[in-house]
Design a protein around this motif. Structure first.
Motif, mmCIF file in Angstrom:
data_model
loop_
_atom_site.group_PDB
_atom_site.id
_atom_site.type_symbol
_atom_site.label_atom_id
_atom_site.label_comp_id
_atom_site.label_asym_id
_atom_site.label_seq_id
_atom_site.Cartn_x
_atom_site.Cartn_y
_atom_site.Cartn_z
ATOM 1 N N TYR A 233 85.630 103.926 -29.806
ATOM 2 C CA TYR A 233 84.176 104.042 -29.773
ATOM 3 C C TYR A 233 83.751 104.051 -28.326
ATOM 4 C CZ TYR A 233 79.643 103.388 -32.113
ATOM 5 O OH TYR A 233 78.396 103.562 -32.641
ATOM 6 N N LEU B 276 80.295 104.250 -25.540
ATOM 7 C CA LEU B 276 78.855 104.026 -25.427
ATOM 8 C C LEU B 276 78.398 104.363 -24.012
ATOM 9 C CD1 LEU B 276 80.371 101.303 -26.873
ATOM 10 C CD2 LEU B 276 78.009 100.894 -27.519
ATOM 11 N N TYR C 235 75.238 103.230 -21.362
ATOM 12 C CA TYR C 235 74.162 102.295 -21.086
ATOM 13 C C TYR C 235 73.442 102.759 -19.827
ATOM 14 C CZ TYR C 235 75.770 98.697 -24.377
ATOM 15 O OH TYR C 235 76.110 97.987 -25.506
ATOM 16 N N LYS D 197 70.847 101.348 -16.699
ATOM 17 C CA LYS D 197 70.434 100.096 -16.052
ATOM 18 C C LYS D 197 69.457 100.381 -14.928
ATOM 19 C CE LYS D 197 72.205 95.848 -13.983
ATOM 20 N NZ LYS D 197 71.220 95.816 -12.908
ATOM 21 N N GLU E 68 67.169 94.550 -14.079
ATOM 22 C CA GLU E 68 67.191 94.457 -15.531
ATOM 23 C C GLU E 68 68.630 94.559 -16.016
ATOM 24 O OE1 GLU E 68 62.987 96.906 -16.230
ATOM 25 O OE2 GLU E 68 64.743 97.319 -17.478
ATOM 26 N N GLY E 69 68.877 94.063 -17.226
ATOM 27 C CA GLY E 69 70.190 94.245 -17.807
ATOM 28 C C GLY E 69 70.347 95.653 -18.345
ATOM 29 N N PRO E 70 71.593 96.102 -18.568
ATOM 30 C CA PRO E 70 71.812 97.426 -19.141
ATOM 31 C C PRO E 70 71.189 97.541 -20.533
ATOM 32 C CG PRO E 70 73.854 96.503 -18.268
ATOM 33 C CD PRO E 70 72.856 95.397 -18.277
ATOM 34 N N PHE F 47 71.236 99.916 -24.093
ATOM 35 C CA PHE F 47 72.024 100.881 -24.852
ATOM 36 C C PHE F 47 71.295 102.215 -24.937
ATOM 37 C CE2 PHE F 47 74.773 102.657 -27.888
ATOM 38 C CZ PHE F 47 74.003 103.206 -28.914
ATOM 39 N N PHE G 297 76.155 103.625 -17.098
ATOM 40 C CA PHE G 297 77.505 103.122 -17.319
ATOM 41 C C PHE G 297 78.057 103.697 -18.617
ATOM 42 C CE2 PHE G 297 77.893 99.930 -14.063
ATOM 43 C CZ PHE G 297 76.600 99.474 -13.830
ATOM 44 N N SER H 64 85.357 100.994 -26.273
ATOM 45 C CA SER H 64 85.548 99.808 -27.110
ATOM 46 C C SER H 64 86.958 99.714 -27.664
ATOM 47 C CB SER H 64 84.552 99.833 -28.269
ATOM 48 O OG SER H 64 84.807 98.768 -29.162
ATOM 49 N N LEU I 128 84.255 95.583 -24.892
ATOM 50 C CA LEU I 128 83.773 96.745 -24.156
ATOM 51 C C LEU I 128 84.351 96.749 -22.750
ATOM 52 C CD1 LEU I 128 79.974 97.072 -25.061
ATOM 53 C CD2 LEU I 128 81.919 98.360 -25.957
ATOM 54 N N PHE J 51 83.848 98.744 -19.219
ATOM 55 C CA PHE J 51 82.856 99.591 -18.564
ATOM 56 C C PHE J 51 83.447 100.339 -17.377
ATOM 57 C CE2 PHE J 51 78.716 98.537 -20.411
ATOM 58 C CZ PHE J 51 79.020 97.415 -21.159
ATOM 59 N N GLY K 254 79.941 102.933 -13.015
ATOM 60 C CA GLY K 254 78.551 103.353 -12.987
ATOM 61 C C GLY K 254 78.313 104.561 -12.101
#
Lengths: 114, 109
Positions: B32, B34, B36, B38, B42-44, B46, B89, B93, B97, B99, B102
């Protein structure tokens, strides 16, 4: 629904000290993961907790530890701080542990070690 | 050993054009993926995801493509808007996760 909250938002410590960071997940989420973000390194996985048990751990020294409480709130502790520990520490919550369940991140705690 | 790599630290595009962000991975067990986004302080958040059994997933202006044979995924943003300027980012999975480093996207008006 309230998002993931982290306290404190900013922290300044000196080498050798220890620090505790706190994370409150989204209501109903039982999994909390912690990440360290440094420039050029992306997000490095620290550990994941689910139902008060550590389910997974990244490649960080034993100075980094964590725990989760019965209400799913989590804390992470860093002992004997080093200059290289300066980073943004992010926590993320999700419904389930491990796997592709979408994680929701808090704003992070910016730790500066002098 | 970086299992998920974003080789372009930054990307600059004009408003209205297409933004293409790339991500390579080494572990064929990832099931999987993903993306994100950012913003500073702030936080990342989805953005979009894709299962390894698919090769494309769309959500509005965002499309993710997965090429399993090349172990490569990309995020297309069409049309790009100044509000898309952020760090992106990619993540893969496998029980947890992992990463990439970035990519900073700047969309110029």
């Amino acid at each position: 629904k309230a998002g993931v909250t982290q306290t404190p938002r900013y922290l300044i410590k000196t080498r050798g000290q220890q620090v505790t960071l706190s994370c409150s997940p989204i209501s109903g989420h039982r999994s909390v993961s912690w990440y360290q973000q440094t420039p050029g390194q992306g997000l490095q996985f620290l550990f994941e907790y689910f139902s008060e048990t550590q389910r997974n751990k990244g490649n960080f020294p034993g100075r980094f530890s964590g725990r989760q409480f019965s209400n799913s709130r989590s804390e992470m502790n860093v002992s004997t701080l080093e200059l290289g520990d300066s980073a943004l520490y992010l926590c993320a919550s999700s419904l389930a542990a491990g796997g592709p369940d979408t994680q929701y991140f808090g704003p992070g705690t910016r730790l500066t070690v002098l | 050993d970086q299992q998920v790599k974003q080789n372009s630290p930054s990307l600059s595009v004009q408003e209205g054009r297409i933004s293409i962000l790339n991500c390579d991975y080494t572990n064929s067990m990832f099931d999987y993926f993903l993306w994100y986004k950012k913003y500073p302080a702030e936080g990342p958040t989805f953005l979009i995801s894709i299962s390894s059994i698919k090769d494309k997933n769309e959500d509005g202006r965002f499309t993710v493509f997965l090429n399993k044979s090349a172990k490569h995924l990309s995020l297309h943003i069409v049309p790009s808007q100044p509000g898309d300027s952020a760090v992106y980012f990619c993540a893969a999975s496998e029980l947890k996760l992992i990463f990439g480093q970035g990519t900073t996207l700047q969309v110029k008006p």
